[in-house]
Design a protein around this motif. Sequence first.
Motif, PDB file in Angstrom:
ATOM      1  N   ASN A   1     -48.911 116.754  49.425  1.00  0.00           N
ATOM      2  CA  ASN A   1     -47.473 116.582  49.560  1.00  0.00           C
ATOM      3  C   ASN A   1     -46.890 117.802  50.267  1.00  0.00           C
ATOM      4  O   ASN A   1     -47.534 118.835  50.361  1.00  0.00           O
ATOM      5  CB  ASN A   1     -46.820 116.445  48.173  1.00  0.00           C
ATOM      6  CG  ASN A   1     -47.244 115.168  47.488  1.00  0.00           C
ATOM      7  OD1 ASN A   1     -46.964 114.075  47.968  1.00  0.00           O
ATOM      8  ND2 ASN A   1     -47.940 115.296  46.360  1.00  0.00           N
TER       9      ASN A   1
ATOM     10  N   ILE B   1     -53.548 106.761  52.572  1.00  0.00           N
ATOM     11  CA  ILE B   1     -52.391 105.893  52.321  1.00  0.00           C
ATOM     12  C   ILE B   1     -52.590 104.537  52.994  1.00  0.00           C
ATOM     13  O   ILE B   1     -52.425 103.482  52.382  1.00  0.00           O
ATOM     14  CB  ILE B   1     -51.090 106.569  52.822  1.00  0.00           C
ATOM     15  CG1 ILE B   1     -50.841 107.881  52.068  1.00  0.00           C
ATOM     16  CG2 ILE B   1     -49.894 105.625  52.650  1.00  0.00           C
ATOM     17  CD1 ILE B   1     -49.739 108.757  52.674  1.00  0.00           C
TER      18      ILE B   1
ATOM     19  N   GLU C   1     -47.214 106.410  47.578  1.00  0.00           N
ATOM     20  CA  GLU C   1     -47.407 107.101  48.865  1.00  0.00           C
ATOM     21  C   GLU C   1     -46.979 106.211  50.034  1.00  0.00           C
ATOM     22  O   GLU C   1     -46.443 106.709  51.031  1.00  0.00           O
ATOM     23  CB  GLU C   1     -48.863 107.531  49.041  1.00  0.00           C
ATOM     24  CG  GLU C   1     -49.280 108.722  48.208  1.00  0.00           C
ATOM     25  CD  GLU C   1     -49.503 108.389  46.740  1.00  0.00           C
ATOM     26  OE1 GLU C   1     -49.437 109.309  45.906  1.00  0.00           O
ATOM     27  OE2 GLU C   1     -49.731 107.191  46.432  1.00  0.00           O
TER      28      GLU C   1
END
Length: 470
Positions: free
Chosen positions: A96, A351, A372
Amino acid sequence: MADIEKKPVKIVETVLRDAHQSLLATRMTTEQMLPIVGKMDQVGYYAVECWGGATFDSCLRFLKEDPWMRLRKLRDGFKNTKLQMLFRGQNILGYNHYADDVVEYFVQKSISNGIDIIRIFDCLNDMRNLQTAVTACNKEKGHAQVALSYTLGDSYTLDYWKDIAKRIEDMGADSICIKDMAGLLTPYNADELVRALKESTKLPIDLHTHYTSGVASMTYLKAVEAGCDIIDTAMSPLALGTSQPATEVMVETFRGTPYDTGYDQNLLAEIAAHFQPIRDEALKSGRLNPKVLGVDIKTLQYQVPGGMLSNLVSQLKEAGQEDKYLQVLEEVPRVRADFGEPPLVTPSSQIVGTQAVLNVISGERYKMVTKETKKILMGEFGQTVKPFNPEVQKKIIGDEKPITCRPADLIAPQLPQFEKECAQWKQQDEDVLSYALFPSVAKEFFEYRAAQQTGVDSTLADKQNKTYPV
């Protein structure tokens, strides 16, 4: 060849980072590395990549090692060779975005502990997510190498790459890396790309690729002939497959040419002999799966990196739907198109891959979505080269307003809070950064470390083994 100017190709050795990350799930220990460092230091490598990527997480999570201690020990051993790390832009080494104060502090500590070259990339090639790390690296007198996450698609033209290269030079980078994480770059395309970049920038160009699709050594040959300055290779016991081309093979390829490295093959053979038992043991234990050592031309068809392929297989296996593998592979490019055609590299590869699996096993596209997936469509990872599919975006984020600024602009400084939360375990400044990136994993490691220091047997159970591709 006699009339060609002598221009030895420089080599970055990846055996201590990307090679074992690609083949052994990043499980090589510091103890396995240190005995050969002295010999590796004599080769004359341009740099040794030995830190960053998934090594940081893996040290804490699986090996119960302090990654900062590993870096210091390697720095002590490499007296003459530059040390290089891989850095995920605003994500640092996590998954992140972090506030600028954390990025700056991590760069500062990486360099003060021994890193010379920081290779910085962003999974979307969003230049806004690179600037803080580059500026911090410049400030600390480190070498900032910015990597283009190489991929294929309508938008990824030679003009696109030339424009990005110029912007990288303007932002203060010292060199450019073509980061071909999926092994998509074929020999003649490499020739064309390197020549185009050389027209656009004066910065040295480093090419990093993986052997997954079987063309990497030929790609290096054509790239070097086109003017590529640096190539990334791995010592032969941990080369090929989803790793890099073999160092010794590329050294021999250029011997007697203007690109001759001058490296001593006898010395390289001694180094290879050190890593051979590590390979043999990994094959015997099953850590090294022979499947990842073969050629997978489907990589070029579906543009899926090797590490991502293995994750897809394990996700389908867990769901008892391994027969849907081909359907998932066909779904990956469709999901990628819906998501603005991003390059497939950590974390965008995970993702897109996970969402493709969910779309197939649920029987309806985007019936189930991960947090995500929502984040990427909210713009929380940055800007993609193409717009998102508006119908898919609407279905997933509804009437929420997506982010259009640099995502980290919305993150307040985080270091003071991390300092506060980590205070009870802190034994060195760097512990705060370990905690910032992986709070629960770092906490477990700190408790393990304390138990070791007091002589108490640790009762921490081994975590499930898991691969973290780049």
